[in-house]
Scaffold this motif. Structure first.
Motif, PDB file in Angstrom:
ATOM      1  N   LYS A  37      14.785  -4.382  24.572  1.00 49.20           N
ATOM      2  CA  LYS A  37      13.680  -4.975  23.812  1.00 49.20           C
ATOM      3  C   LYS A  37      13.240  -6.303  24.427  1.00 49.20           C
ATOM      4  O   LYS A  37      12.054  -6.600  24.509  1.00 49.20           O
ATOM      5  CB  LYS A  37      14.078  -5.166  22.354  1.00 49.20           C
ATOM      6  N   ILE A  38      14.209  -7.097  24.862  1.00 50.05           N
ATOM      7  CA  ILE A  38      13.885  -8.379  25.484  1.00 50.05           C
ATOM      8  C   ILE A  38      13.127  -8.164  26.790  1.00 50.05           C
ATOM      9  O   ILE A  38      12.141  -8.849  27.058  1.00 50.05           O
ATOM     10  CB  ILE A  38      15.165  -9.210  25.707  1.00 50.05           C
ATOM     11  N   VAL A  39      13.563  -7.212  27.590  1.00 52.91           N
ATOM     12  CA  VAL A  39      12.878  -6.914  28.856  1.00 52.91           C
ATOM     13  C   VAL A  39      11.444  -6.482  28.583  1.00 52.91           C
ATOM     14  O   VAL A  39      10.506  -6.932  29.253  1.00 52.91           O
ATOM     15  CB  VAL A  39      13.650  -5.843  29.656  1.00 52.91           C
ATOM     16  N   GLN A  58       7.355 -19.846  13.411  1.00 51.85           N
ATOM     17  CA  GLN A  58       6.983 -18.604  12.729  1.00 51.85           C
ATOM     18  C   GLN A  58       6.244 -17.653  13.675  1.00 51.85           C
ATOM     19  O   GLN A  58       6.443 -16.442  13.617  1.00 51.85           O
ATOM     20  CB  GLN A  58       6.115 -18.897  11.504  1.00 51.85           C
ATOM     21  N   GLN A  59       5.410 -18.179  14.547  1.00 50.42           N
ATOM     22  CA  GLN A  59       4.703 -17.349  15.517  1.00 50.42           C
ATOM     23  C   GLN A  59       5.695 -16.676  16.465  1.00 50.42           C
ATOM     24  O   GLN A  59       5.584 -15.498  16.767  1.00 50.42           O
ATOM     25  CB  GLN A  59       3.695 -18.185  16.304  1.00 50.42           C
ATOM     26  N   ILE A  60       6.676 -17.426  16.923  1.00 52.85           N
ATOM     27  CA  ILE A  60       7.693 -16.876  17.818  1.00 52.85           C
ATOM     28  C   ILE A  60       8.531 -15.841  17.086  1.00 52.85           C
ATOM     29  O   ILE A  60       8.814 -14.770  17.620  1.00 52.85           O
ATOM     30  CB  ILE A  60       8.561 -18.004  18.404  1.00 52.85           C
ATOM     31  N   TYR A  61       8.901 -16.140  15.852  1.00 54.25           N
ATOM     32  CA  TYR A  61       9.669 -15.185  15.046  1.00 54.25           C
ATOM     33  C   TYR A  61       8.895 -13.879  14.877  1.00 54.25           C
ATOM     34  O   TYR A  61       9.445 -12.800  15.075  1.00 54.25           O
ATOM     35  CB  TYR A  61      10.001 -15.807  13.684  1.00 54.25           C
ATOM     36  N   ARG A  62       7.615 -13.976  14.543  1.00 56.94           N
ATOM     37  CA  ARG A  62       6.784 -12.762  14.364  1.00 56.94           C
ATOM     38  C   ARG A  62       6.701 -11.974  15.668  1.00 56.94           C
ATOM     39  O   ARG A  62       6.753 -10.750  15.670  1.00 56.94           O
ATOM     40  CB  ARG A  62       5.386 -13.134  13.866  1.00 56.94           C
ATOM     41  N   ILE A  65       9.989 -10.124  16.051  1.00 56.65           N
ATOM     42  CA  ILE A  65      10.101  -9.042  15.075  1.00 56.65           C
ATOM     43  C   ILE A  65       9.171  -7.900  15.433  1.00 56.65           C
ATOM     44  O   ILE A  65       9.547  -6.724  15.365  1.00 56.65           O
ATOM     45  CB  ILE A  65       9.808  -9.547  13.651  1.00 56.65           C
ATOM     46  N   ASP A  66       7.948  -8.228  15.845  1.00 58.20           N
ATOM     47  CA  ASP A  66       6.979  -7.184  16.216  1.00 58.20           C
ATOM     48  C   ASP A  66       7.422  -6.395  17.425  1.00 58.20           C
ATOM     49  O   ASP A  66       7.014  -5.256  17.619  1.00 58.20           O
ATOM     50  CB  ASP A  66       5.594  -7.789  16.448  1.00 58.20           C
TER      51      ASP A  66
END
Length: 68
Positions: A37-39, A58-62, A65-66
């Motif tokens: 997922k990270i790649v 919050q933008q980074i978290y979204r 998550i997305d």
């Protein structure tokens, strides 16, 4: 974590390192899935730019998550 001062590790293609990610998993299969997922996330230039330039947690978290 985005580093204020990039770090050089002696790798011609990947230096300097500006972004450090940590991950944890409950088993080896989940660990491999997280790496995949990270790649995928970092393989998208727009996602990478968002991670490197955003000051909004919050933008980074979204974004993370997305990617799931």
């Amino acid at each position: 974590m985005r580093l204020r001062e990039p770090v050089e590790f002696g790798h011609a293609e990947n230096d300097p390192v500006q972004l450090v990610l940590g991950l944890s998993a409950t088993n080896s299969d989940q660990h491999i899935q997280l790496i995949q997922k990270i790649v995928t996330l970092l393989g998208d230039e727009e996602n990478l730019q968002t991670l490197m330039n955003s000051h909004d947690a919050q933008q980074i978290y979204r974004l993370m998550i997305d990617a799931e």
